[in-house]
Design a protein around this motif. Structure first.
Motif: not given
Length: 523
Positions: A132-144, A210-217
């Motif tokens: 199931h595809f997860m949009p970018v904002p949801d992936v960033l929230r998952f990372v947070d 974007e996902i990589v950069a957000y996670a890296g931060e």
């Protein structure tokens, strides 16, 4: 606090943290300082006499010390990552309201000293965005949320039989065709129910950057995975010449497709192009090539996978990267330098370490968060063996019977979130939390940790998850609206699964396994 710190020494008094509190941080901690200002919703102007952030190379890289008194608050880490984890601990010392995106700011931080360090360097979670595809904002929230629990690896499962989720230059049909399926199954495959709704999506190169950069931060490393040479029906649907005569579409049912790559020169060219793109987008030294559950039917029963794996490992090595693969790559001999994700019970962790491979323990019977959480009939789409909060907390990355040198090869552990039965981020929340909170403490692994202590601290942590908007499963059980009567499951019993795992791993050398290593210990 969760994960439980190694040492907490309370003291009298408190530190007043507010909008005018100055923040002193060297340039190398500019990223952590910026994150702290944003997450606390406080300007924290530059200056001394308030909060100070420091790096002390005498500490191990991810260790930190948070020292708080009435007139100052200092966070010292062995690296920027250590200081970041000290910042996450600071957030847990504040009231849950401090975790919200709105509301008053300014809080009292209780005085005392927290000294902390993780046991394992790999504290991971895998997210399946192929089923199931997860949009970018949801992936960033998952990372947070993962970073809030001091997890530091996101294993991103980008492709499977049911969907292809990344662009590859020169291969446009991967996303034009392979990213979309006609419908999805409702519930476990044994029931053969479908929803009749198309599903799909993919990430552009900029999305993944974007996902990589957000996670890296947030000091989370993203390890990408494109499963090969099996789990490839979506790619073969897009480019039939890669397969063995299959001319159908992207798989709509769950389970394993027999339609795999033909491993001809065109297929090898394709795989190299995919790996090159992953190397362009992801700085991780490790690149996941899957390697699991690859039927040999279309190869006339011939096992061509070990030679293929060696070719892909050599291609990545030329780019300074290493392969990360599921434990099936041990069959026939994994290439030197390969890192193994040991999922088929506990014995493959032992085998990998005894063969000299670095290994990440992620046994399905302890770390698969798609597995049912109880026997309650209200659990949504109950599949797999029962995996309670206590079961997850009992996870131990290092099997018994390894030598000291072999134990050093166990990098840590990883929980896996397979999303066949999780169409939305809300459903991912329900299956993931608070079990991932328990797993995070298991891989942080402070001395003397106990489930009884975790249970005592959990209610306060659930208040934090409430403030963060997490749709976690209540400890009391599923709510009426959590049930999925339209999507029935297929619950399994542990003895049956252990028998399956024994059959699945029989191609591994029994002499390398610890006797009884697959027998779970009672909680």
């Amino acid at each position: 606090m969760i994960p439980q710190p190694v040492s907490v020494r309370p003291a009298e008094g408190a530190f007043a943290l507010g909008a005018e509190t100055p923040l002193d941080a060297p340039a190398e901690l500019g990223g952590v300082a910026s994150w702290l200002r944003t997450t606390l919703r406080c300007p924290l102007p530059p200056g001394g006499g308030g909060v100070s952030l420091r790096v002390d190379r005498a500490l191990v890289p991810e260790a930190y010390e948070l020292s708080c008194a009435s007139g100052r608050l200092r966070i010292t880490g062995g690296s920027a990552a250590g200081v970041f984890y000290g910042g996450q601990t600071l957030r847990q010392l504040l009231p849950p309201a401090a975790l919200r995106r709105a509301g008053p700011t300014g809080w009292l931080v209780p005085a005392g000293t927290v000294t902390d360090r993780p046991r394992f360097g790999w504290r991971g979670v895998m997210l399946d965005v192929a089923r199931h595809f997860m949009p970018v904002p949801d992936v960033l929230r998952f990372v947070d949320l993962a970073a809030f629990h001091k997890l530091n690896v996101l294993h991103l499962h980008l492709t499977d039989d049911q969907g292809w989720r990344l662009e590859v230059p020169g291969w446009p049909r991967l996303t034009d065709v392979g990213a979309w399926r006609a419908e999805s199954m409702l519930g476990a495959r044994q029931h053969a129910r479908y929803d009749g709704r198309p599903h799909g999506g993919f990430y552009t190169a900029d999305d993944l950057r974007e996902i990589v950069a957000y996670a890296g931060e947030r000091h989370v490393r993203v390890v990408p995975e494109v499963d090969m040479p099996g789990h490839m029906q979506a790619a073969v649907a897009a480019y039939p010449e890669l397969g063995n005569g299959f001319a159908g579409g992207v798989r709509t049912g769950w389970g394993i497709s027999s339609h795999v790559l033909n491993l001809g020169e065109r297929s090898l060219e394709f795989c190299r192009a995919v790996l090159d793109q992953l190397c362009e987008l992801f700085p991780s030294e490790l690149i996941g090539i899957g390697g699991d559950e690859c039927p040999r039917d279309e190869w006339a029963g011939e096992d061509r996978q070990p030679a293929f794996t060696a070719l892909m490992a050599a291609h990545l090595a030329a780019r300074g990267r290493r392969i990360y693969g599921w434990d099936e790559i041990l069959e026939g001999g994994a290439p030197a330098g390969a890192v193994v994700a040991a999922w088929r019970g506990k014995s493959p962790t032992t085998v990998a370490a005894r063969r000299g491979h670095q290994v990440v323990a992620c046994p399905d019977i302890a770390a698969y968060l798609d597995y049912r959480q109880s026997d309650d009939p209200g659990e949504p789409t109950p599949v797999g063996t029962r995996l309670t909060l206590a079961d997850v907390y009992a996870f131990s990355a290092v099997p018994e019977g390894l030598s000291p040198a072999e134990r050093e090869l166990v990098l840590g552990g990883q929980a896996n979130v397979w999303t066949e039965h999780m169409e939305t981020a809300r459903q991912v929340d329900y299956m993931t939390y608070p079990r991932l909170s328990a797993f995070a403490e298991a891989v942080w692994d402070p001395p003397g940790r106990s489930y009884e202590s975790f249970e005592t601290r959990l209610p306060a942590h659930l208040e934090r998850l409430d403030a963060l908007g997490v749709n976690y499963r209540p400890p009391s059980g599923p709510r009426p609206w959590d049930a999925r009567p339209d999507a029935p499951g297929n619950p399994r019993e542990l003895p049956d699964r252990l028998a399956e795992l024994a059959e699945m791993t029989k191609r591994l050398d029994p002499a390398e396994m610890t006797k009884g290593v697959d027998s779970p210990k009672p909680v």
